[in-house]
Design an enzyme around this catalytic site. Structure first.
Site, mmCIF file in Angstrom:
data_model
loop_
_atom_site.group_PDB
_atom_site.id
_atom_site.type_symbol
_atom_site.label_atom_id
_atom_site.label_comp_id
_atom_site.label_asym_id
_atom_site.label_seq_id
_atom_site.Cartn_x
_atom_site.Cartn_y
_atom_site.Cartn_z
ATOM 1 N N GLY A 169 3.329 2.402 10.592
ATOM 2 C CA GLY A 169 4.188 3.416 10.353
ATOM 3 C C GLY A 169 5.092 3.982 11.589
ATOM 4 N N GLU A 193 -6.248 4.872 8.340
ATOM 5 C CA GLU A 193 -6.133 6.134 7.799
ATOM 6 C C GLU A 193 -7.357 6.751 7.102
ATOM 7 O OE1 GLU A 193 -2.509 5.398 5.640
ATOM 8 O OE2 GLU A 193 -1.661 4.977 7.549
ATOM 9 N N GLY A 221 2.937 -1.222 3.971
ATOM 10 C CA GLY A 221 3.054 0.169 3.718
ATOM 11 C C GLY A 221 4.450 0.760 3.537
ATOM 12 N N GLY A 222 5.183 1.488 4.424
ATOM 13 C CA GLY A 222 6.459 2.166 4.176
ATOM 14 C C GLY A 222 7.474 1.183 3.410
ATOM 15 N N GLU A 270 -4.635 -4.625 11.190
ATOM 16 C CA GLU A 270 -3.765 -3.687 11.282
ATOM 17 C C GLU A 270 -3.847 -2.923 12.500
ATOM 18 O OE1 GLU A 270 -2.194 -2.541 6.995
ATOM 19 O OE2 GLU A 270 -3.414 -1.009 7.632
ATOM 20 N N HIS A 316 -9.438 0.977 5.391
ATOM 21 C CA HIS A 316 -7.949 1.482 6.214
ATOM 22 C C HIS A 316 -8.473 2.588 7.306
ATOM 23 C CE1 HIS A 316 -3.793 2.577 6.789
ATOM 24 N NE2 HIS A 316 -3.523 1.302 6.107
ATOM 25 N N ASN A 330 0.996 -1.164 -0.099
ATOM 26 C CA ASN A 330 0.069 -0.065 -0.067
ATOM 27 C C ASN A 330 0.884 1.192 0.049
ATOM 28 O OD1 ASN A 330 -1.876 1.933 0.452
ATOM 29 N ND2 ASN A 330 -2.466 1.487 2.647
ATOM 30 N N TRP A 331 0.938 2.206 -1.139
ATOM 31 C CA TRP A 331 1.716 2.949 -1.297
ATOM 32 C C TRP A 331 1.346 4.309 -0.465
ATOM 33 C CZ3 TRP A 331 3.967 3.653 -6.900
ATOM 34 C CH2 TRP A 331 4.586 2.407 -7.286
ATOM 35 N N LYS A 332 0.165 4.226 -0.198
ATOM 36 C CA LYS A 332 -0.654 5.465 0.307
ATOM 37 C C LYS A 332 -0.477 6.660 -0.654
ATOM 38 C CE LYS A 332 0.097 3.006 4.760
ATOM 39 N NZ LYS A 332 0.048 2.836 6.216
ATOM 40 N N SER A 368 3.932 -2.111 10.371
ATOM 41 C CA SER A 368 5.320 -1.915 10.478
ATOM 42 C C SER A 368 6.210 -3.246 9.997
ATOM 43 C CB SER A 368 6.020 -1.600 11.863
ATOM 44 O OG SER A 368 5.732 -0.179 12.016
HETATM 45 O O1 G3H Z 1 -1.617 -0.443 4.677
HETATM 46 C C1 G3H Z 1 -0.396 -0.576 5.364
HETATM 47 C C2 G3H Z 1 -0.310 -0.407 6.644
HETATM 48 O O2 G3H Z 1 -0.885 0.851 7.223
HETATM 49 C C3 G3H Z 1 1.022 -0.579 7.379
HETATM 50 O O3 G3H Z 1 1.865 0.549 7.016
HETATM 51 P P1 G3H Z 1 3.252 0.423 7.748
HETATM 52 O O4 G3H Z 1 3.864 -0.844 7.101
HETATM 53 O O5 G3H Z 1 4.097 1.623 7.112
HETATM 54 O O6 G3H Z 1 3.456 0.238 9.043
#
Ligand code: G3H
Length: 269
Positions: free
Chosen positions: A191, A115, A251-252, A185, A113, A33-35, A230
């Site tokens: 993050g 967010e 994510g990141g 999650e 999600h 997920n690149w957000k 994470s």
């Molecule tokens: O969609 C992905 C998640 O929100 C995890 O994000 P992260 O891997 O940056 O903690």
């Protein structure tokens, strides 16, 4: 409202859940997920990193912002979107429909999600509407649930998660989970670098499966439940090694193609 009749006539291509369970073992899925990150350059780099990747026992998806979906078309990864509209079409400026995602060959869409629940005030009811829209278009929802830290600390973790899950079950029905993926999650792990321990992840994943199994044991057994929060190549293997953890929502670390590939390789066993 979700159209049950359309699910009855679902196309063979959408019946992946049956294929995803081979020899009674769920096939893992790792989705990036690149957000609100990335670029055409990152899409190109992801495309070339995965072009020669030998991954046999894991499904891989990348969910970039809408504007980069086309840049990953026909890459050696499945395409996913990060959200979709609860509306079918019409005067809803800025929205993207499930049918539009389907037309772009999106196989997955992230729904609910944390967010978006926080930033766009998406309620459990709205999330359920979006799941229904995705299902009706035969785009597989990656339905996200997860608790803030204070809920975990207060001891109300499982009630909180059950409410998120039940809102969707009551709207689309338990059988629809055959065509879905769930992602757990914990918000405090997203993050932050503070990953849930493999035992914490397993405890919640088992709870989710057992909760759904009360209504349909076979569907719950075949359901892929991803962990997100994470995940890195250094902790992926241990997390994915838990019996009820069927891959990850990354994510990141998905913004670095080589690191993302290493995470996918950790699930490819
Ligand atoms: O969609 C992905 C998640 O929100 C995890 O994000 P992260 O891997 O940056 O903690």
């Amino acid at each position: 409202m979700y159209n049950v009749v359309r699910l009855v006539n679902i196309s063979p291509a959408f019946r992946w859940a049956k294929d995803a369970k081979v020899n009674n073992k769920r096939r893992p899925l790792v989705a990036g997920n690149w957000k609100m990150n990335g670029s055409a350059g990152l899409a190109e780099s992801m495309r070339s990193t995965f072009a020669t990747a030998q991954l046999n026992k894991v499904d891989v998806a990348v969910c970039p912002p809408f504007v980069f979906l086309h840049a990953l078309a026909d890459a050696n990864v499945a395409l996913g979107a990060q959200t979709l509209s609860e509306y079918e079409n019409g005067a809803h400026t800025g929205e993207i429909s499930a049918q539009m995602l389907k037309a772009l060959d999106c196989q997955y869409v992230i729904v609910g999600h944390s967010e978006r629940r926080a930033d766009q005030h998406e309620s459990n009811g709205l999330v359920a509407d979006k799941v229904a829209m995705a299902l009706a278009a035969e785009v597989t929802p990656i339905f996200c649930v997860g608790e803030p830290e204070d809920i975990r600390d207060s001891g109300n973790l499982y009630e909180y998660l059950a409410a998120q899950i039940d809102a969707v079950v009551s709207h689309v029905g338990i059988d629809a989970f055959e065509h879905m993926v769930v992602a757990y999650e914990p918000i405090w792990a997203i993050g932050t670098g503070k990953t849930a321990s493999p035992e914490q992840a397993q405890d919640v994943h088992r709870f989710i499966r057992e909760h759904l199994a009360k209504n349909n044991p076979a569907v719950a057994q075949g359901l892929r439940i991803l962990y997100g929060g994470s995940v890195k190549s250094s902790n992926a293997a241990e997390l994915f090694g838990q019996p009820d953890v069927d891959g990850g929502l990354i994510g990141g670390a998905s913004l670095d193609p080589e690191e993302f590939l290493r995470i996918c390789q950790a699930a490819d066993s």
